[in-house]
Design a protein around this motif. Structure first.
Motif, PDB file in Angstrom:
ATOM      1  N   HIS A 108       0.724  -1.237   0.002  1.00 31.24           N
ATOM      2  CA  HIS A 108       0.086  -0.074   0.115  1.00 31.24           C
ATOM      3  C   HIS A 108       0.759   1.456   0.000  1.00 31.24           C
ATOM      4  O   HIS A 108       0.438   2.237  -0.482  1.00 31.24           O
ATOM      5  CB  HIS A 108      -0.973   0.044   1.175  1.00 31.24           C
ATOM      6  N   ASP A 109       1.950   1.277   0.671  1.00 30.94           N
ATOM      7  CA  ASP A 109       2.832   2.457   0.775  1.00 30.94           C
ATOM      8  C   ASP A 109       3.610   2.639  -0.922  1.00 30.94           C
ATOM      9  O   ASP A 109       4.645   1.604  -0.737  1.00 30.94           O
ATOM     10  CB  ASP A 109       3.814   2.163   1.916  1.00 30.94           C
ATOM     11  N   ALA A 110       3.653   3.540  -1.360  1.00 31.20           N
ATOM     12  CA  ALA A 110       4.135   3.659  -2.755  1.00 31.20           C
ATOM     13  C   ALA A 110       5.645   3.828  -2.456  1.00 31.20           C
ATOM     14  O   ALA A 110       6.345   3.254  -3.367  1.00 31.20           O
ATOM     15  CB  ALA A 110       3.573   4.821  -3.718  1.00 31.20           C
ATOM     16  N   ALA A 111       6.321   4.418  -1.342  1.00 33.12           N
ATOM     17  CA  ALA A 111       7.694   4.780  -1.064  1.00 33.12           C
ATOM     18  C   ALA A 111       8.254   3.260  -0.979  1.00 33.12           C
ATOM     19  O   ALA A 111       9.208   2.932  -1.225  1.00 33.12           O
ATOM     20  CB  ALA A 111       7.854   5.664  -0.118  1.00 33.12           C
ATOM     21  N   ASN A 112       7.517   2.431  -0.029  1.00 36.13           N
ATOM     22  CA  ASN A 112       8.148   0.963   0.234  1.00 36.13           C
ATOM     23  C   ASN A 112       8.143   0.156  -1.017  1.00 36.13           C
ATOM     24  O   ASN A 112       9.235  -0.449  -1.131  1.00 36.13           O
ATOM     25  CB  ASN A 112       7.140   0.261   1.236  1.00 36.13           C
ATOM     26  N   VAL A 113       7.217   0.247  -1.924  1.00 36.49           N
ATOM     27  CA  VAL A 113       6.949  -0.537  -3.310  1.00 36.49           C
ATOM     28  C   VAL A 113       8.193  -0.013  -3.904  1.00 36.49           C
ATOM     29  O   VAL A 113       9.012  -0.798  -4.583  1.00 36.49           O
ATOM     30  CB  VAL A 113       5.820  -0.216  -3.791  1.00 36.49           C
ATOM     31  N   LYS A 114       8.624   1.322  -4.127  1.00 40.23           N
ATOM     32  CA  LYS A 114       9.507   1.805  -4.959  1.00 40.23           C
ATOM     33  C   LYS A 114      10.851   1.478  -4.444  1.00 40.23           C
ATOM     34  O   LYS A 114      11.772   1.277  -5.299  1.00 40.23           O
ATOM     35  CB  LYS A 114       9.308   3.378  -4.880  1.00 40.23           C
ATOM     36  N   GLN A 115      11.035   1.381  -3.086  1.00 40.07           N
ATOM     37  CA  GLN A 115      12.510   0.797  -2.656  1.00 40.07           C
ATOM     38  C   GLN A 115      12.556  -0.320  -2.765  1.00 40.07           C
ATOM     39  O   GLN A 115      13.761  -0.927  -3.218  1.00 40.07           O
ATOM     40  CB  GLN A 115      12.409   0.996  -1.127  1.00 40.07           C
ATOM     41  N   ALA A 116      11.574  -1.303  -2.654  1.00 40.84           N
ATOM     42  CA  ALA A 116      11.702  -2.783  -2.938  1.00 40.84           C
ATOM     43  C   ALA A 116      11.990  -2.848  -4.492  1.00 40.84           C
ATOM     44  O   ALA A 116      12.662  -3.707  -4.775  1.00 40.84           O
ATOM     45  CB  ALA A 116      10.174  -3.355  -2.670  1.00 40.84           C
ATOM     46  N   ILE A 117      11.344  -2.416  -5.504  1.00 35.77           N
ATOM     47  CA  ILE A 117      11.788  -2.407  -6.744  1.00 35.77           C
ATOM     48  C   ILE A 117      13.135  -2.113  -7.042  1.00 35.77           C
ATOM     49  O   ILE A 117      13.913  -2.887  -7.759  1.00 35.77           O
ATOM     50  CB  ILE A 117      10.783  -1.318  -7.739  1.00 35.77           C
ATOM     51  N   GLN A 118      13.912  -0.828  -6.573  1.00 33.97           N
ATOM     52  CA  GLN A 118      15.237  -0.586  -6.484  1.00 33.97           C
ATOM     53  C   GLN A 118      15.974  -1.902  -6.030  1.00 33.97           C
ATOM     54  O   GLN A 118      16.936  -2.100  -6.345  1.00 33.97           O
ATOM     55  CB  GLN A 118      15.256   0.755  -5.951  1.00 33.97           C
ATOM     56  N   ASP A 119      15.474  -2.165  -4.630  1.00 38.50           N
ATOM     57  CA  ASP A 119      16.428  -3.169  -3.928  1.00 38.50           C
ATOM     58  C   ASP A 119      16.779  -4.576  -4.710  1.00 38.50           C
ATOM     59  O   ASP A 119      17.534  -5.095  -4.716  1.00 38.50           O
ATOM     60  CB  ASP A 119      15.949  -3.593  -2.582  1.00 38.50           C
TER      61      ASP A 119
END
Length: 71
Positions: A1-12
């Motif tokens: 749900h948290d776009a910032a967490n998803v963005k970070q996971a995509i990068q990681d």
């Protein structure tokens, strides 16, 4: 749900493909999804060419992708 967490996971995880967030369940409802996971493979025109509910169907998914890439 948290776009910032998803963005970070995509990068990681170095995910190279688009990732959609569906927090309002608009896509979920539009495609009439009722189970998780549900796979959809769409062609260039956005037509569903393959779908599968649950785990598995990897060979069928691969065949569909290969076929669509050759079209």
């Amino acid at each position: 749900h948290d776009a910032a967490n998803v963005k970070q996971a995509i990068q990681d995880l170095k995910i190279p493909y688009p990732v959609a967030l569906d927090n309002d369940f608009k896509m979920w409802n539009s495609y009439r999804v009722y189970a998780w996971p549900t796979w959809f493979i769409l062609d260039k025109q956005g037509v569903i060419r393959f779908s599968h509910i649950g785990e598995g169907a990897y060979a069928e998914s691969e065949r569909t992708i290969v076929q669509l890439l050759s079209e």
